[in-house]
Write a protein that holds these residues in place. Sequence first.
Motif, PDB file in Angstrom:
ATOM      1  N   ARG A   1       0.803  -1.208   0.000  1.00 45.35           N
ATOM      2  CA  ARG A   1       0.000   0.000   0.000  1.00 45.35           C
ATOM      3  C   ARG A   1       0.849   1.277   0.000  1.00 45.35           C
ATOM      4  N   GLU A   2       2.118   1.183   0.384  1.00 42.18           N
ATOM      5  CA  GLU A   2       2.997   2.352   0.397  1.00 42.18           C
ATOM      6  C   GLU A   2       4.074   2.173  -0.665  1.00 42.18           C
ATOM      7  N   HIS A   3       4.458   3.285  -1.299  1.00 43.12           N
ATOM      8  CA  HIS A   3       5.461   3.210  -2.357  1.00 43.12           C
ATOM      9  C   HIS A   3       6.418   4.386  -2.240  1.00 43.12           C
ATOM     10  N   ALA A   4       7.701   4.078  -2.294  1.00 46.38           N
ATOM     11  CA  ALA A   4       8.734   5.106  -2.183  1.00 46.38           C
ATOM     12  C   ALA A   4       9.688   5.000  -3.360  1.00 46.38           C
ATOM     13  N   ALA A   5      10.396   6.086  -3.619  1.00 51.18           N
ATOM     14  CA  ALA A   5      11.391   6.108  -4.686  1.00 51.18           C
ATOM     15  C   ALA A   5      12.701   5.508  -4.177  1.00 51.18           C
ATOM     16  N   ALA A   6      13.592   5.224  -5.113  1.00 55.50           N
ATOM     17  CA  ALA A   6      14.913   4.694  -4.778  1.00 55.50           C
ATOM     18  C   ALA A   6      15.974   5.545  -5.449  1.00 55.50           C
ATOM     19  N   GLY A   7      17.101   5.735  -4.758  1.00 62.56           N
ATOM     20  CA  GLY A   7      18.165   6.595  -5.264  1.00 62.56           C
ATOM     21  C   GLY A   7      19.222   5.850  -6.051  1.00 62.56           C
ATOM     22  N   ASP A   8      20.446   6.364  -5.998  1.00 59.09           N
ATOM     23  CA  ASP A   8      21.551   5.822  -6.780  1.00 59.09           C
ATOM     24  C   ASP A   8      22.048   4.492  -6.212  1.00 59.09           C
ATOM     25  N   PHE A   9      22.794   3.794  -7.044  1.00 60.55           N
ATOM     26  CA  PHE A   9      23.406   2.530  -6.628  1.00 60.55           C
ATOM     27  C   PHE A   9      24.684   2.795  -5.840  1.00 60.55           C
ATOM     28  N   VAL A  10      24.925   1.945  -4.835  1.00 55.81           N
ATOM     29  CA  VAL A  10      26.191   1.932  -4.110  1.00 55.81           C
ATOM     30  C   VAL A  10      26.614   0.480  -3.902  1.00 55.81           C
ATOM     31  N   VAL A  11      27.894   0.277  -3.633  1.00 58.17           N
ATOM     32  CA  VAL A  11      28.411  -1.063  -3.345  1.00 58.17           C
ATOM     33  C   VAL A  11      29.232  -1.010  -2.065  1.00 58.17           C
ATOM     34  N   ALA A  12      29.318  -2.155  -1.385  1.00 52.69           N
ATOM     35  CA  ALA A  12      30.110  -2.276  -0.157  1.00 52.69           C
ATOM     36  C   ALA A  12      31.185  -3.326  -0.404  1.00 52.69           C
ATOM     37  N   PRO A  13      32.393  -2.901  -0.802  1.00 50.14           N
ATOM     38  CA  PRO A  13      33.435  -3.862  -1.188  1.00 50.14           C
ATOM     39  C   PRO A  13      33.730  -4.919  -0.130  1.00 50.14           C
ATOM     40  N   ASP A  14      33.676  -4.540   1.163  1.00 48.85           N
ATOM     41  CA  ASP A  14      33.997  -5.513   2.207  1.00 48.85           C
ATOM     42  C   ASP A  14      33.003  -6.674   2.225  1.00 48.85           C
TER      43      ASP A  14
ATOM     44  N   ASP B   1      31.020   2.018   3.329  1.00 48.66           N
ATOM     45  CA  ASP B   1      31.466   1.132   4.404  1.00 48.66           C
ATOM     46  C   ASP B   1      30.275   0.851   5.317  1.00 48.66           C
ATOM     47  N   ILE B   2      29.825  -0.385   5.353  1.00 46.30           N
ATOM     48  CA  ILE B   2      28.678  -0.704   6.212  1.00 46.30           C
ATOM     49  C   ILE B   2      29.105  -1.260   7.562  1.00 46.30           C
TER      50      ILE B   2
ATOM     51  N   MET C   1      24.706 -15.461   4.798  1.00 46.27           N
ATOM     52  CA  MET C   1      23.963 -14.663   5.773  1.00 46.27           C
ATOM     53  C   MET C   1      24.687 -13.382   6.140  1.00 46.27           C
ATOM     54  N   ARG C   2      25.981 -13.312   5.908  1.00 42.92           N
ATOM     55  CA  ARG C   2      26.654 -12.025   6.072  1.00 42.92           C
ATOM     56  C   ARG C   2      26.180 -11.037   5.007  1.00 42.92           C
ATOM     57  N   LEU C   3      25.772 -11.562   3.856  1.00 42.61           N
ATOM     58  CA  LEU C   3      25.223 -10.714   2.799  1.00 42.61           C
ATOM     59  C   LEU C   3      23.755 -10.392   3.062  1.00 42.61           C
ATOM     60  N   THR C   4      22.989 -11.385   3.463  1.00 47.61           N
ATOM     61  CA  THR C   4      21.539 -11.202   3.575  1.00 47.61           C
ATOM     62  C   THR C   4      21.124 -10.458   4.848  1.00 47.61           C
TER      63      THR C   4
END
Length: 501
Positions: free
Chosen positions: A301-314, A338-339, A441-444
Amino acid sequence: MGDVLQAFWRYERALMANDLVELDALFAPGPDTLRGDAAGILVGHDAISDFRRGRGGAPLREILHVEVREVSDDAALVIAVTAPRTGGRGQQTQLWRRIDGDWKVTAAHVSLPVPAIDSRIWRAAGAPLVPPSGEGPLAGESVAVKDLFAVGGYAVGAGNPVWLAEASVESANATAVQQLLDHGASVAGIAQTDEFAYSIAGQNSHYGTPPSPAVVGGLPGGSTSGPASAVALGQASIGLGTDTGGSIRVPASYQGLWGLRTTHGAVSAEGLLPLAPTFDTVGWLTRNAASLKGAAGASLREHAAAGDFVVAPDLLEHATPDVRAAFTAAVGEHERIDIGDASELLYIFRSVQAAEAWATHGAWVSAHPGALGPDVAGRFAAAALVTAEQESSARLRLAEARARLDEVLGDRVLLLPSASSIAPSAVTDAATVEATRQGTMRLTSVAGITGRPALSVPLLSVPQSGALLPAPVGLCLVGPRHSEIALIALGEQLLESSSRS
């Protein structure tokens, strides 16, 4: 050709006895030997041997008729008509060659009657099991419902026959089921799950491992294993599942499907058997983006926009080298973030998940010793050891980690592999399966900790040993809360761009 027939009957006796040593000896050595069936083609003696070890024996049968045709002095084609004990007729075609004086199978194809219901995939099925309750954009879509959701007139089985035997029949459909029915979909059936959804492998010691058409002899991914296999095999068009720690994204990745974990709480959990409510989410698996958009549109029922792509090399360090290479080649260059320590995030996630899993099911598990398969039993045993102090500390760290990740990600979309590897073989040892689970699971866990939606897009592939076709790997998009529709659109763009390059 009498000696060929003698070799054939040796093979048949070994097959019925599941004599793996004899079967290996009767198949030609080397990388060129072939074996095919409806699931796909295996290439090489070693790949065929691993497949035999993993299946646990061939279905019992009788040989009704055998035909032999001489191809040359040292080659013969053997075709046998088979009668499986379960009924119907099948065929087996083998190309035998004389190698160093002994007859060996160099290529084989097996054809078996297709069961009306494969109990590894389905707990209950119909044509349909539940008809649509309304007209709408999902008309013609059929749903495989994970056996955690209430379906009126049936009990919830949770992947465990003891639980099922004690469960009451549900009087109404779960909200997530009813929303699909109201928009025109039908329920094809109730599909199997890993026990209590406490796994991402796809194995079930009670009902068997659902087959995967993407990786012959490979694990299907769990715990939404039955719906994933049903969709991948074309037996349903939508798989309704849950994702706590990756249980939609991992089977989607392993089987080359679209898989969407929704924003935590965006789809009602009414009528859903929980595992860890802080992380449990509802979602869907499909073969295409259109069906996924239809399922999402029926429930969100709710919808939001999404921004640019990023990656976390670690994060990529927890994927296998071939998955990292496929990911890097597909996504190109994007801003790096860096997450934090992925192992710390996983510890927080698993601590809270385990505490909640024991709070949800611990009393039943304690009252039913021996009812669980060994892998899930081990997880519940570990969950029972989480102290109140450990849980309290983990919940404080969870809130801190969520706030920090929200600050780092903002409205941007994190790209990462949906799983750390391709689907492991069903004969992979337990320690390796667990190590693969830890990496995945480190990814998920990032989506789980943040409560954000995550979409697995069937975009990556990795060559697999002993098979003609590459194995799929999902590209995962973790977006802002309630950005599911935007993520699907981005996934379509990425897939289209990939197909042009």
